[in-house]
Write an enzyme that holds these catalytic residues in place. Structure first.
Site, PDB file in Angstrom:
ATOM      1  N   GLU A 127      -5.883  34.361   3.911  1.00  0.00           N
ATOM      2  CA  GLU A 127      -6.093  34.227   2.586  1.00  0.00           C
ATOM      3  C   GLU A 127      -7.336  35.430   1.936  1.00  0.00           C
ATOM      4  O   GLU A 127      -7.299  35.748   0.695  1.00  0.00           O
ATOM      5  CB  GLU A 127      -6.713  32.882   2.211  1.00  0.00           C
ATOM      6  CG  GLU A 127      -5.769  31.995   2.269  1.00  0.00           C
ATOM      7  CD  GLU A 127      -6.207  30.566   1.782  1.00  0.00           C
ATOM      8  OE1 GLU A 127      -7.190  30.253   1.205  1.00  0.00           O
ATOM      9  OE2 GLU A 127      -5.262  29.645   1.716  1.00  0.00           O
TER      10      GLU A 127
ATOM     11  N   GLU B 250       4.290  33.680   2.103  1.00  0.00           N
ATOM     12  CA  GLU B 250       5.134  34.243   0.955  1.00  0.00           C
ATOM     13  C   GLU B 250       5.089  33.644  -0.394  1.00  0.00           C
ATOM     14  O   GLU B 250       5.313  34.234  -1.315  1.00  0.00           O
ATOM     15  CB  GLU B 250       6.506  34.630   1.524  1.00  0.00           C
ATOM     16  CG  GLU B 250       7.056  33.397   2.060  1.00  0.00           C
ATOM     17  CD  GLU B 250       8.535  33.350   2.736  1.00  0.00           C
ATOM     18  OE1 GLU B 250       9.452  32.672   2.199  1.00  0.00           O
ATOM     19  OE2 GLU B 250       8.992  34.528   3.212  1.00  0.00           O
TER      20      GLU B 250
ATOM     21  N   ALA C 113      -8.977  27.636   2.424  1.00  0.00           N
ATOM     22  CA  ALA C 113      -8.475  26.505   3.252  1.00  0.00           C
ATOM     23  C   ALA C 113      -6.876  26.649   3.544  1.00  0.00           C
ATOM     24  O   ALA C 113      -5.934  27.381   3.009  1.00  0.00           O
ATOM     25  CB  ALA C 113      -8.629  25.212   2.480  1.00  0.00           C
TER      26      ALA C 113
ATOM     27  N   GLY D 168      -8.627   6.221  -0.008  1.00  0.00           N
ATOM     28  CA  GLY D 168      -7.973   4.973  -0.671  1.00  0.00           C
ATOM     29  C   GLY D 168      -6.330   4.966  -0.420  1.00  0.00           C
ATOM     30  O   GLY D 168      -5.696   3.848  -0.748  1.00  0.00           O
TER      31      GLY D 168
ATOM     32  N   ARG E 236       0.786  -1.267   0.015  1.00  0.00           N
ATOM     33  CA  ARG E 236      -0.047  -0.001   0.062  1.00  0.00           C
ATOM     34  C   ARG E 236       0.942   1.272  -0.003  1.00  0.00           C
ATOM     35  O   ARG E 236       1.788   1.165   0.840  1.00  0.00           O
ATOM     36  CB  ARG E 236      -0.853   0.135   1.293  1.00  0.00           C
ATOM     37  CG  ARG E 236      -1.925  -1.045   1.448  1.00  0.00           C
ATOM     38  CD  ARG E 236      -2.870  -1.080   0.281  1.00  0.00           C
ATOM     39  NE  ARG E 236      -3.918  -1.998   0.400  1.00  0.00           N
ATOM     40  CZ  ARG E 236      -4.104  -3.179  -0.328  1.00  0.00           C
ATOM     41  NH1 ARG E 236      -3.291  -3.227  -1.440  1.00  0.00           N
ATOM     42  NH2 ARG E 236      -5.134  -4.138  -0.229  1.00  0.00           N
ATOM     43  N   GLU E 237       0.634   2.350  -0.943  1.00  0.00           N
ATOM     44  CA  GLU E 237       1.366   3.380  -1.008  1.00  0.00           C
ATOM     45  C   GLU E 237       0.472   4.449  -0.232  1.00  0.00           C
ATOM     46  O   GLU E 237      -0.783   4.643  -0.792  1.00  0.00           O
ATOM     47  CB  GLU E 237       1.278   3.859  -2.393  1.00  0.00           C
ATOM     48  CG  GLU E 237       2.536   2.894  -3.303  1.00  0.00           C
ATOM     49  CD  GLU E 237       2.344   3.018  -4.806  1.00  0.00           C
ATOM     50  OE1 GLU E 237       1.612   3.794  -5.228  1.00  0.00           O
ATOM     51  OE2 GLU E 237       3.135   2.374  -5.571  1.00  0.00           O
TER      52      GLU E 237
END
Length: 181
Positions: free
Chosen positions: A96, A138, A76, A115, A37-38
């Site tokens: 932001e 920055e 976000a 996943g 699994r990665e």
């Protein structure tokens, strides 16, 4: 142990950066076979659906290198290690967009791509906005954009809004409007 659990036999970090850690796990499957699994490990993030007094949602336009183009997203950002999601949501929205919210309410949390990644995103609604000056990081170049619900759906249809957190936010906003809240 659940009947679908995969037991980790070996785990190896293959990359560690500022934002993510990538590891390769060897696992024993429920049927006794092994597989790899990665995994992408991430500290989590927040996103804010900021609604102003004119009933417009606040977005930021920014270039996203993996997509090689600009997109519109709700504000976000990444949680710092040990940071409270509420504090992070306030910080990211102000950095932001320049806005501060009188009321910031957690709406939901979800895993962005379970996943292969453990990133959890905390989704907030911000209201009672007071305008200030944006202070992006920055290496962050953003433009604040404010859209009505109808304009936002047009932007989504045009492919300007295409990330999961913002699409989820739009449908949440639409459900609130339909409920009359």
């Amino acid at each position: 142990m659940s009947r679908f659990e995969e037991k980790t036999l070996h785990s190896k970090t293959i990359f560690e950066g500022r934002v993510i850690r990538v590891q390769l796990d060897t696992v024993e499957l429920p049927n006794g076979n092994t597989s790899t699994r990665e995994l992408v490990m991430h500290s989590g993030a927040v996103a804010v659906m900021a609604i102003n007094s004119e009933n417009r949602m606040v977005f930021v336009r920014q270039y996203r290198k993996p997509l090689e183009r600009e997109i519109l997203e709700i504000p976000a950002g990444k949680l710092e290690p040990g940071e409270d999601p509420d504090d992070c949501a306030r910080r990211e929205m102000e950095e932001e967009t320049g806005y501060q919210a009188a009321t910031l309410k957690k709406v939901s949390s979800f895993y962005t791509s379970p996943g292969f990644a453990d990133e959890i995103l905390y989704l907030y609604e911000g209201t009672g906005l007071t305008e200030g000056e944006a202070r992006p990081d920055e290496d962050e170049f953003v433009e604040r954009v404010e859209l009505t619900l109808e304009e936002a759906f047009w932007a989504m249809e045009a492919g300007e809004i295409c990330d999961a957190k913002t699409v989820a936010a739009l449908y949440w906003w639409k459900s609130k409007v339909l409920e009359g809240k």
